[in-house]
Enzyme design. Structure first.
Site, short mmCIF file in Angstrom:
data_model
loop_
_atom_site.label_atom_id
_atom_site.label_comp_id
_atom_site.label_asym_id
_atom_site.label_seq_id
_atom_site.Cartn_x
_atom_site.Cartn_y
_atom_site.Cartn_z
N GLY A 187 0.80 -1.22 0.00
CA GLY A 187 0.00 0.00 0.00
C GLY A 187 0.83 1.27 0.00
O GLY A 187 1.63 1.49 0.89
N SER A 188 0.65 2.14 -0.98
CA SER A 188 1.57 3.25 -1.14
C SER A 188 1.10 4.21 -2.22
O SER A 188 -0.05 4.17 -2.65
CB SER A 188 2.95 2.70 -1.48
OG SER A 188 2.84 1.61 -2.36
#
Length: 218
Positions: A187-188
């Protein structure tokens, strides 16, 4: 035709194409799931453990997938799978396109255009959720590419869960458009800065596919 990926060898497990850099996280999880499943045949308690561990291993396999892509032709293509979070004019005339990557997206990032990597700079920082404005101060890797359009900047930003950004290519490497250049775990966000005068073809809320979605118009 898909570009050659000679500079980005990939890990593999049971025939599944995985992102390079997945092994330190994935192999222990899969090994634990395998042991739990074997013990589950003889123990009810082991069955209770095997179910969530196996589900976790399956989720990790999905997260670290690295599918081949038919690379789109165009000046700029998306460096990341995800959703366009913001499109912001910058003080120097450039336009920043921020792409949010959820844990369900492929997390291998690709070169937005062909060129030579002139800088790969790791900057320490926090781990605010990537959809938060303050995430600009998160742990990140700043890329610069020398291209036919001049210097192009791309930033990989770690999120609340992502604690490691793994560059695949070093400074001085010539990359093709759509070539794999790095991985962000869990997640980013990826920010791409378009030069002054380049019209953006995507809009906020639009889904993007790395190597496939064209970012510029014209």
């Amino acid at each position: 035709m898909p570009h050659s990926q000679t500079s980005a060898h990939r890990d593999s497990l049971a025939g599944v194409r995985l992102a390079r850099g997945a092994s330190p996280w994935l192999l222990p999880t899969v090994a634990t799931a395998a042991v739990s499943l074997l013990r589950a045949r003889r123990s009810g308690a082991a069955k209770a453990v095997a179910v969530p561990v196996t589900a976790l291993a399956a989720g990790m396999l999905w997260f670290f997938r690295d599918p081949e892509r038919e690379i789109t032709q165009g000046r700029f293509i998306s460096p990341a799978d995800g959703v366009v979070q913001s499109i912001m004019p910058w003080k120097d005339g450039r336009t920043r396109v921020a792409i949010f990557m959820s844990p369900l997206n492929v997390h291998v990032n690709r070169a937005p255009l062909a060129g030579t990597v002139t800088s790969v700079e790791h900057l320490p920082g926090g781990f605010v959720p990537a959809f938060n404005k303050e995430s600009e101060n998160n742990e990140r890797v700043v890329w610069h590419f020398d291209t036919e359009l001049g210097d192009i900047e791309m930033i990989q930003i770690a999120g609340a869960v992502a604690r490691r950004i793994v560059p695949y290519v070093p400074q001085g490497t010539k990359v093709e458009q759509g070539e794999r250049v790095g991985l962000i775990r869990f997640g980013s966000r990826v920010d791409l800065y378009l030069p002054e005068g380049v019209e953006v073809a995507v809009e906020v809320g639009q889904k993007t596919v790395a190597g496939v979605t064209r970012i510029d118009r014209g």
